[in-house]
Enzyme design. Structure first.
Site, mmCIF file in Angstrom:
data_model
loop_
_atom_site.group_PDB
_atom_site.id
_atom_site.type_symbol
_atom_site.label_atom_id
_atom_site.label_comp_id
_atom_site.label_asym_id
_atom_site.label_seq_id
_atom_site.Cartn_x
_atom_site.Cartn_y
_atom_site.Cartn_z
ATOM 1 N N SER A 109 0.946 -1.133 0.120
ATOM 2 C CA SER A 109 0.025 0.061 0.036
ATOM 3 C C SER A 109 1.049 1.330 0.053
ATOM 4 O O SER A 109 1.770 1.416 -0.800
ATOM 5 C CB SER A 109 -1.106 0.128 1.230
ATOM 6 O OG SER A 109 -2.025 1.039 1.022
ATOM 7 N N GLU A 201 -1.908 -2.584 -7.980
ATOM 8 C CA GLU A 201 -2.725 -2.777 -7.260
ATOM 9 C C GLU A 201 -3.269 -1.517 -6.789
ATOM 10 O O GLU A 201 -2.575 -0.304 -6.737
ATOM 11 C CB GLU A 201 -2.447 -3.807 -6.054
ATOM 12 C CG GLU A 201 -1.513 -3.211 -5.052
ATOM 13 C CD GLU A 201 -1.983 -2.322 -3.926
ATOM 14 O OE1 GLU A 201 -3.073 -2.361 -3.646
ATOM 15 O OE2 GLU A 201 -1.462 -1.738 -3.369
ATOM 16 N N HIS A 270 -5.173 -5.221 -1.606
ATOM 17 C CA HIS A 270 -5.715 -4.940 -0.114
ATOM 18 C C HIS A 270 -6.600 -6.044 -0.142
ATOM 19 O O HIS A 270 -7.908 -5.921 0.079
ATOM 20 C CB HIS A 270 -6.278 -3.737 -0.201
ATOM 21 C CG HIS A 270 -5.353 -2.662 0.061
ATOM 22 N ND1 HIS A 270 -4.560 -2.150 -1.088
ATOM 23 C CD2 HIS A 270 -5.127 -1.622 0.975
ATOM 24 C CE1 HIS A 270 -3.849 -1.001 -0.801
ATOM 25 N NE2 HIS A 270 -4.092 -0.932 0.583
#
Length: 299
Positions: A109, A201, A270
């Site tokens: 992230s 992502e 995630h």
């Protein structure tokens, strides 16, 4: 590219929070898991702290990161969570400190920014689950992280997706959260393009915003020069009917003119099934009826 030494039972792992604040119970849970793996986990001074949306001031977060990087007893660093904030630290870390005592940096992230810092210093790192996952899950992704830390390098086999573009590519695996990567474009922390297998992502971004970031990569020539593309999980968003195609179809169309292999729906991001990826490692991507991703850690 340097690859940090693999760990042995009893080695120290430092748990820090270089970005957002986190529930202290999750830090405790991650430490408990690392103990069960026969490591010696130690929480950073400010790992359980809170300062607005962050785990601490810039100085506090930098202190924990630098202490972990300097301490020769620390063999790996687990970032407790993402959440905005890692960007504050990049220009405050001397890359020579990273190069002189390389150790595995673990997270994903917003931690994509610190992976970029590691790559800029020439040290490989692990895009992998963080504290919540370690505290709550005992699954394949967690086990794969432990295996990599101990020097057992996994290979992944992924089921076919109808949008996949078949083929084979070898290159250096780089990537992470698309928004963070976009925010680093044009800086010294931007990723090299040639000989790169890029993985992406995202969480909570509207499809048109994803397409905007992809067009930046397209118009700047990045997408044309890749060796391969791995499309991970895009979560916490709604499909936009006004765009007349799904998010994955948007990505497919954006790279349709190139001839390198493209793998969709890879388990990274995630989600609970978040496979560890070795950023900076030589990787081979093979896409057919089923697809494989393997790593080579030769320097």
């Amino acid at each position: 590219m340097q690859f940090p030494p693999f760990l042995k039972p009893g080695d120290q792992i430092r748990v820090i929070s270089p970005s957002g604040k986190i529930d202290p119970n999750l830090v405790n849970g991650a430490i408990d898991r690392l103990y069960l793996w026969n490591f010696n986990p130690v929480g950073g001074r400010y790992a359980k702290g809170a300062y607005g949306r962050y785990s601490g001031t810039v100085d506090e977060r930098l202190y924990d990161l630098m202490e972990a990087l300097y301490d020769p007893a620390v063999k790996a660093i687990v970032c407790s969570r993402g959440g905005y904030g890692a960007i504050h630290l990049l220009d405050l870390v001397d890359p020579e400190v990273i190069r002189q005592n390389p150790k595995w940096l673990i997270g994903f992230s917003d931690i994509t920014a610190i992976h970029a810092l590691m790559q800029n210093a020439g040290v490989a790192s692990l895009h992998a689950p963080m504290a919540r996952h370690l505290a709550e899950e005992d699954d394949f992704s967690a086990a794969a992280l432990k295996q990599i830390l101990m020097g057992e390098i996994p290979g992944y086999t992924i089921e076919n997706h109808p949008l996949n573009r078949e083929g084979e590519a070898t290159g250096i695996l780089r990537g992470g959260n698309l928004s963070v990567l976009a925010g680093l474009r044009g800086t010294k922390y931007d990723f090299p393009v040639e000989n790169t297998i890029l993985f992406i992502e995202e969480i909570g971004e509207e499809p048109y915003h994803v397409e905007r970031m992809l067009y930046n990569l397209k118009m700047s020539g990045v997408l044309a020069k890749l060796s391969g593309l791995i499309v991970g999980q895009f979560t916490n968003y709604e499909e936009d009917k006004g765009m007349f195609k799904s998010l994955y179809e948007i990505i497919y169309d954006t790279v349709s003119e190139y001839d390198y292999p493209v793998l969709f729906n890879f388990p990274v991001g995630h989600v609970a099934e978040n496979y560890p990826l070795i950023c900076g490692a030589k990787a081979t991507l093979k896409i057919g009826k089923s697809s494989t991703l393997s790593f080579s850690l030769s320097e």
